[in-house]
Motif scaffolding. Structure first.
Motif, PDB file in Angstrom:
ATOM      1  N   ILE A  41      49.821  34.444  39.700  1.00 21.82           N
ATOM      2  CA  ILE A  41      51.122  35.058  39.942  1.00 21.82           C
ATOM      3  C   ILE A  41      51.010  36.575  39.899  1.00 21.82           C
ATOM      4  N   TYR A  42      51.638  37.213  40.891  1.00 16.78           N
ATOM      5  CA  TYR A  42      51.591  38.666  41.038  1.00 16.78           C
ATOM      6  C   TYR A  42      52.995  39.233  41.173  1.00 16.78           C
ATOM      7  N   LEU A  43      53.139  40.477  40.739  1.00 14.08           N
ATOM      8  CA  LEU A  43      54.274  41.314  41.100  1.00 14.08           C
ATOM      9  C   LEU A  43      53.841  42.221  42.243  1.00 14.08           C
ATOM     10  N   SER A  44      54.742  42.462  43.193  1.00 13.63           N
ATOM     11  CA  SER A  44      54.406  43.291  44.352  1.00 13.63           C
ATOM     12  C   SER A  44      55.576  44.188  44.709  1.00 13.63           C
ATOM     13  N   ARG A  51      50.307  45.789  43.971  1.00 12.57           N
ATOM     14  CA  ARG A  51      50.586  44.566  43.246  1.00 12.57           C
ATOM     15  C   ARG A  51      49.862  44.561  41.904  1.00 12.57           C
ATOM     16  N   ILE A  52      50.382  43.743  40.982  1.00 17.39           N
ATOM     17  CA  ILE A  52      49.804  43.583  39.661  1.00 17.39           C
ATOM     18  C   ILE A  52      49.748  42.094  39.335  1.00 17.39           C
ATOM     19  N   LEU A 300      51.327  46.364  31.632  1.00 13.97           N
ATOM     20  CA  LEU A 300      50.762  45.555  32.699  1.00 13.97           C
ATOM     21  C   LEU A 300      50.173  46.436  33.793  1.00 13.97           C
ATOM     22  N   ASP A 301      50.833  47.557  34.081  1.00 11.90           N
ATOM     23  CA  ASP A 301      50.380  48.462  35.133  1.00 11.90           C
ATOM     24  C   ASP A 301      49.000  49.024  34.817  1.00 11.90           C
ATOM     25  N   ASP A 302      48.675  49.179  33.540  1.00 10.79           N
ATOM     26  CA  ASP A 302      47.369  49.691  33.142  1.00 10.79           C
ATOM     27  C   ASP A 302      46.229  48.753  33.515  1.00 10.79           C
ATOM     28  N   ARG A 303      46.556  47.474  33.799  1.00 10.22           N
ATOM     29  CA  ARG A 303      45.525  46.497  34.111  1.00 10.22           C
ATOM     30  C   ARG A 303      45.128  46.504  35.572  1.00 10.22           C
ATOM     31  N   LYS A 304      45.822  47.255  36.419  1.00 10.64           N
ATOM     32  CA  LYS A 304      45.524  47.244  37.854  1.00 10.64           C
ATOM     33  C   LYS A 304      44.092  47.720  38.123  1.00 10.64           C
TER      34      LYS A 304
END
Length: 304
Positions: A41-44, A51-52, A300-304
């Motif tokens: 599952i991703y956010l986009s 996306r993350i 979460l954004d730091d994991r990209k």
């Protein structure tokens, strides 16, 4: 010196505002993607360029839905060689995953949040040796407690209206779209034809419904008013279209469409049927994010 200090403070404030806007508003779509190790599952963002990844717990994660406060995600995952489907929640930063339903050899799917975030409605399917294939609508608290079937409702793809009622499609032969109270009373049918109608979602203003129907030969996207009037066909594709939802402003729709790889891509179209375009490759079961928790998303954004 004083002016330099004030200007510096101004730039810091503006910079923080821009960053907050980026973090809180850019990711407006959540979906399930087919990657090398399974479905995740991703956010986009709306264009599909950023996306993350949020989950990859069961290698078959899908039907994602973000809570109204933007803090949690509900989704399904599969167990027992994909014979058991269970509903889960997880923080939007990917932490604190919880499996909420655990009944073996049933298919729990399509979780949706109530407007206050306190309830989750979902579909349950299973094979009854005496009665055949069953399609039921279930309700529970957001933490998984008080799970119970909504008596009298048979179907799938439940979705809450703002007033707390449930929008869903009935069991096949043919499937029709209904609205009902969460105790199963006051059943209102809003489609009435000899074809199948599936996967309804209500618009942000509560006045319209987008859904899937096979009335013109294959599965296409349609819209109608909340009372079932003014039906309009939106897509004219030679492949099946699935899982529609509205944009936050209600001016666009997103949906999945079968591709040549045996999976789906995600498309966007204006609510008047113009401007169709593909925005995400190898994606399915997309839904719109109404809000995101900025501080959790920063992690979460730091994991990209």
């Amino acid at each position: 010196m004083r002016y330099i200090f004030l200007i510096s403070i101004l730039f810091v404030i503006l910079g923080c505002e821009d960053n907050a806007k980026l973090i809180s508003s850019d990711y407006t779509i959540v979906y399930s993607a087919k990657e090398s190790k399974g479905r995740e599952i991703y956010l986009s963002d709306e264009t599909g360029t950023s996306r993350i990844k949020v989950t990859d717990f069961t290698k078959s994660d899908g039907y994602p839905s973000v809570s109204p406060d933007g803090e949690q995600l509900a989704f399904y995952g599969k167990y027992d060689n994909r014979k058991t489907w269970s509903i889960h929640t997880v923080n939007i930063d990917g932490t604190n995953m919880r499996r909420l339903t655990r009944k073996k050899y049933v298919w729990d799917s399509a979780p949706a949040w109530s407007a206050d975030g306190k309830k989750i409605v979902f579909a349950r399917e299973y094979d009854d040796p005496e009665k055949g294939w069953q399609e039921e609508i279930w309700l529970m608290n957001h933490d998984g407690t008080e799970q119970h079937r909504i008596q009298g409702l048979k179907g799938r793809a439940p979705h809450f209206l703002k007033d707390g009622r449930v929008l869903f499609h009935s069991k096949k032969d043919p499937s029709q779209i209904f609205i009902a109270n969460t105790d199963g009373t006051n059943l209102i049918q809003i489609t009435n034809n000899d074809t199948n109608n599936w996967s309804p979602k209500v618009s942000p203003d509560g006045n319209h419904v987008v859904f899937v129907s096979d009335r013109d030969g294959n599965r296409e996207i349609y819209t109608m008013d909340i009372d079932g009037s003014n039906e309009k066909r939106m897509t004219f594709n030679h492949v099946d279209d699935w899982d529609p939802d509205w944009s936050n402003d209600g001016n666009k729709l997103i949906f999945s469409s079968d591709n040549s790889d045996g999976f789906s891509d995600i498309y966007q179209i204006n609510k008047d049927g113009t401007g169709i375009k593909k925005i995400i490759n190898n994606g399915i079961q997309a839904s719109t994010v109404r809000k995101l928790n900025k501080f959790s998303l920063e992690k979460l954004d730091d994991r990209k």
